[in-house]
Design an enzyme around this catalytic site. Structure first.
Site: not given
Ligand code: PRP
Ligand code: MN
Ligand code: MG
Length: 187
Positions: A51, A111, A139
């Protein structure tokens, strides 16, 4: 709203808006250069990853000065709740075939890069004409995984961030900016 839960603002609403416009201009220019034809099948196909990518996806779609079509996929990775394991399961697949289409995966954040790495392999096997990735945030760990990301909004430090689609235990997605979460929330 969420009093005391947000330690600091990392990316403001205005910075998100400006970066989205910048990325959209670049994406549109690249797409127009690669595609000379017009019509339904030459429209860029955005694949948003549910989402987290929802906010960025809808803003990016509206900022793009070329026709785009919207598709969504929902995936989940097995394992612990806080980091992904790389073993991904499809919760909701695309509604249509992407063979021969120009596909742009839209993510809120990369990430570990494991979700994206799996997704690229999966979508590549469906033989799109082209496949690239746009993420708002990235990241540091993601850089070590070998996944090609053509469009990156912001490279951010390794902190827990929420807002603008990103959640902690399903909360904070509705914040209009990206902030860092106060450690008291998950302590
Ligand atoms: C988050 C984020 C990316 C993914 C990045 O999604 O939205 O999709 O993790 O992590 P990775 O690079 O380490 O694989 P999440 O699985 O939390 O689902 P959500 O988008 O519904 O929050
Ligand atoms: Mn996600
Ligand atoms: Mg999440």
């Amino acid at each position: 709203m969420y009093d005391g839960d947000i330690a600091s603002t990392l990316v403001t609403e205005q910075a998100i808006r400006e970066k989205t416009a910048e990325l959209a201009a670049q994406i549109a220019a690249d797409h127009s250069a690669e595609r000379s034809g017009s019509g339904r099948d030459s429209d860029l196909l955005l694949v948003g990853v549910l989402k987290g990518a929802v906010m960025f996806m809808t803003d990016l779609a509206r900022a793009l000065p070329v026709p785009v079509q919207l598709e969504f996929m929902a995936v989940t990775s097995y394992g612990s709740g806080t980091s992904s394991s790389g073993v991904v399961r499809i919760l909701k697949d695309l509604d249509r075939d992407i063979a021969g289409r120009d596909v742009l995966i839209v993510e809120d954040i990369i990430d570990s890069g494991l979700t994206l790495s799996w997704l690229l392999k999966n979508l590549e096997s469906r033989q799109p004409a082209s496949l690239s990735v746009c993420t708002l945030l990235r990241k540091p760990d993601a850089v070590t995984v070998d996944v090609p990301v053509k469009y990156v909004g912001f490279d951010i430090p390794n902190e827990f961030v929420v807002g603008y689609g990103l959640d902690y235990a399903e909360r904070y997605r509705d914040l209009p900016f990206i902030g860092t979460l106060d450690p008291s929330v998950y302590a």
